[in-house]
Motif scaffolding. Structure first.
Motif, PDB file in Angstrom:
ATOM      1  N   ASN A 241      69.833  -7.067 -18.562  1.00  0.00           N
ATOM      2  CA  ASN A 241      69.482  -6.894 -19.974  1.00  0.00           C
ATOM      3  C   ASN A 241      69.177  -8.237 -20.640  1.00  0.00           C
ATOM      4  N   ASP A 242      68.215  -8.244 -21.542  1.00  0.00           N
ATOM      5  CA  ASP A 242      67.859  -9.419 -22.340  1.00  0.00           C
ATOM      6  C   ASP A 242      67.520 -10.642 -21.497  1.00  0.00           C
ATOM      7  N   MET A 243      66.823 -10.420 -20.378  1.00  0.00           N
ATOM      8  CA  MET A 243      66.264 -11.527 -19.607  1.00  0.00           C
ATOM      9  C   MET A 243      64.782 -11.631 -19.982  1.00  0.00           C
ATOM     10  N   ARG A 244      64.275 -12.840 -20.040  1.00  0.00           N
ATOM     11  CA  ARG A 244      62.929 -13.054 -20.583  1.00  0.00           C
ATOM     12  C   ARG A 244      61.789 -12.778 -19.605  1.00  0.00           C
ATOM     13  N   GLY A 245      62.112 -12.351 -18.422  1.00  0.00           N
ATOM     14  CA  GLY A 245      61.052 -12.097 -17.463  1.00  0.00           C
ATOM     15  C   GLY A 245      60.611 -13.330 -16.708  1.00  0.00           C
ATOM     16  N   LEU A 246      61.469 -14.354 -16.642  1.00  0.00           N
ATOM     17  CA  LEU A 246      61.135 -15.560 -15.895  1.00  0.00           C
ATOM     18  C   LEU A 246      61.544 -15.464 -14.432  1.00  0.00           C
ATOM     19  N   THR A 247      62.300 -14.421 -14.081  1.00  0.00           N
ATOM     20  CA  THR A 247      62.807 -14.277 -12.709  1.00  0.00           C
ATOM     21  C   THR A 247      61.693 -13.755 -11.811  1.00  0.00           C
ATOM     22  N   ARG A 248      61.162 -14.656 -10.993  1.00  0.00           N
ATOM     23  CA  ARG A 248      60.091 -14.280 -10.069  1.00  0.00           C
ATOM     24  C   ARG A 248      60.608 -14.136  -8.634  1.00  0.00           C
ATOM     25  N   TYR A 249      61.659 -14.888  -8.318  1.00  0.00           N
ATOM     26  CA  TYR A 249      62.257 -14.815  -6.976  1.00  0.00           C
ATOM     27  C   TYR A 249      63.632 -14.169  -7.102  1.00  0.00           C
ATOM     28  N   ALA A 250      63.845 -13.068  -6.370  1.00  0.00           N
ATOM     29  CA  ALA A 250      65.159 -12.414  -6.391  1.00  0.00           C
ATOM     30  C   ALA A 250      65.328 -11.599  -5.117  1.00  0.00           C
ATOM     31  N   ARG A 251      66.401 -11.879  -4.417  1.00  0.00           N
ATOM     32  CA  ARG A 251      66.758 -11.060  -3.248  1.00  0.00           C
ATOM     33  C   ARG A 251      67.833 -10.078  -3.708  1.00  0.00           C
ATOM     34  N   LEU A 252      67.367  -8.875  -4.029  1.00  0.00           N
ATOM     35  CA  LEU A 252      68.239  -7.809  -4.532  1.00  0.00           C
ATOM     36  C   LEU A 252      68.467  -6.841  -3.377  1.00  0.00           C
ATOM     37  N   LEU A 253      69.549  -7.043  -2.657  1.00  0.00           N
ATOM     38  CA  LEU A 253      69.744  -6.394  -1.374  1.00  0.00           C
ATOM     39  C   LEU A 253      70.525  -5.083  -1.486  1.00  0.00           C
ATOM     40  N   ASP A 254      70.286  -4.207  -0.515  1.00  0.00           N
ATOM     41  CA  ASP A 254      71.086  -2.989  -0.295  1.00  0.00           C
ATOM     42  C   ASP A 254      70.993  -1.991  -1.435  1.00  0.00           C
ATOM     43  N   ILE A 255      69.861  -1.935  -2.098  1.00  0.00           N
ATOM     44  CA  ILE A 255      69.650  -0.892  -3.100  1.00  0.00           C
ATOM     45  C   ILE A 255      69.631   0.461  -2.395  1.00  0.00           C
ATOM     46  N   GLY A 256      70.220   1.470  -3.031  1.00  0.00           N
ATOM     47  CA  GLY A 256      70.141   2.833  -2.504  1.00  0.00           C
ATOM     48  C   GLY A 256      71.322   3.275  -1.666  1.00  0.00           C
ATOM     49  N   TYR A 257      72.249   2.386  -1.371  1.00  0.00           N
ATOM     50  CA  TYR A 257      73.422   2.795  -0.595  1.00  0.00           C
ATOM     51  C   TYR A 257      74.380   3.622  -1.440  1.00  0.00           C
ATOM     52  N   THR A 258      74.349   3.429  -2.747  1.00  0.00           N
ATOM     53  CA  THR A 258      75.046   4.315  -3.680  1.00  0.00           C
ATOM     54  C   THR A 258      73.985   4.984  -4.539  1.00  0.00           C
ATOM     55  N   ASP A 259      74.411   5.874  -5.425  1.00  0.00           N
ATOM     56  CA  ASP A 259      73.447   6.573  -6.271  1.00  0.00           C
ATOM     57  C   ASP A 259      73.149   5.830  -7.567  1.00  0.00           C
ATOM     58  N   ASP A 260      73.768   4.666  -7.762  1.00  0.00           N
ATOM     59  CA  ASP A 260      73.485   3.868  -8.944  1.00  0.00           C
ATOM     60  C   ASP A 260      72.127   3.177  -8.774  1.00  0.00           C
TER      61      ASP A 260
END
Length: 332
Positions: A241-260
């Motif tokens: 929340n409230d991030m300015r959109g400057l994040t271009r590099y992100a390793r967001l791992l293991d999405i989908g292992y829970t239902d969140d």
């Protein structure tokens, strides 16, 4: 043995013995030199300790009790103003610097401390903290909460940590943190909340974290997230929340292992700006995500930003569909 009984053989044996004993003498001399060096180091350490106490007494610890810092092996507590905090004895079991007027806290090895929760809370003029090596520490909750002038923190080693919630929350001036080895905390809620100057988040093993809500809420200048995991996440509300959109590099791992479902659409420029950034997004979504179809889980809807969605080819979307994901761009 007969061949050694002539003069040449005797001379050969004598030279061999001479070399052997000369080697022994060299070893003895080397050992003596090592002992001498050790003695000198011990003397130097004693001298530095005495000097440190003298400097503390005459310049830093104005009106403070030395015994509470150097003699008490269980409690380190600062209450008064210290420009430079005195070194922490290794055997202390508690560390309390809340509201203390320190600007610099040195690198510290504190193997007996089990909690650093709130240790530096509201140290309003603290600016630099060295490495923290706390091998028994289980809680880093609110360790630096509301340290509004804190700019830099070194490496943190706390492999038994289970709670890192709000660890740096309210550190508005924080620009740099070192490497993290803080185990696998279950709670990282608000860990970098309102850290509005930091640009790089080091890799953090959040594979056991259930509460990741507001982890980066208001961390508006973040350009890189080196690695976090959603493997156990049950609450990621307001994480970006409230991030300015400057994040271009992100390793967001293991999405989908829970239902969140993390709100990846809040990272409006994720994957843009170069090959490395694109790779971080593609690896996160195409390779690291759980194969929900194979695991018998329900279809998950992912809502990347329009800029991120545009980077996904039709083949990429087909791969995600086969793994049990429906991908739509966000409206903004």
């Amino acid at each position: 043995m007969a061949k050694y009984l002539d003069a040449a053989g005797v001379r050969a044996l004598a030279e061999s013995a001479k070399s052997y004993f000369a080697g022994l003498e060299d070893m003895v001399e080397a050992n003596e030199n090592i002992l001498l060096v050790m003695q000198r180091l011990t003397q130097a350490e004693e001298w530095l300790t005495s000097t440190d106490k003298l400097l503390y007494c005459t310049t830093v610890g104005r009106g403070s009790n030395l015994s509470s810092v150097y003699e008490d092996t269980t409690n380190y507590q600062l209450k008064n103003r210290f420009d430079i905090a005195p070194c922490v004895p290794a055997l202390v079991e508690t560390l309390t610097c809340r509201n203390a007027g320190i600007r610099y806290f040195p690198t510290t090895c504190i193997p007996k401390i089990t909690s650093l929760a709130n240790s530096f809370t509201s140290c309003s003029i603290l600016q630099i903290v060295g490495d923290l090596i706390a091998s028994s520490c289980t809680s880093l909750s609110q360790t630096f909460y509301n340290c509004m002038e804190l700019v830099k923190v070194g490496d943190i080693y706390a492999p038994k940590c289970t709670d890192a919630s709000f660890m740096f929350a309210g550190c508005y001036a924080l620009r740099w943190v070192g490497r993290f080895d803080i185990g696998t905390p279950a709670n990282v809620k608000g860990m970098f909340k309102l850290c509005s100057k930091i640009k790089v988040i080091p890799a953090i093993d959040t594979s056991a974290a259930t509460d990741m809500s507001a982890m980066f809420d208001g961390a508006s200048m973040v350009e890189r997230i080196e690695g976090i995991s959603f493997k156990s996440a049950t609450d990621t509300g307001s994480i970006f929340n409230d991030m300015r959109g400057l994040t271009r590099y992100a390793r967001l791992l293991d999405i989908g292992y829970t239902d969140d479902v993390p709100e990846i659409g809040k990272l409006s420029q994720w994957g843009t700006g170069g090959a490395e950034n694109l790779e971080s997004m593609r690896y996160s979504l195409l390779e690291s995500t759980c194969d929900r179809a194979a695991a018998g889980k329900s279809t998950m809807i992912l809502r990347p930003s329009q800029a991120t969605y545009a980077l996904l080819t039709s083949d990429d979307r087909a791969v995600l569909s086969a793994k049990g994901y429906t991908v739509f761009p966000t409206n903004s």
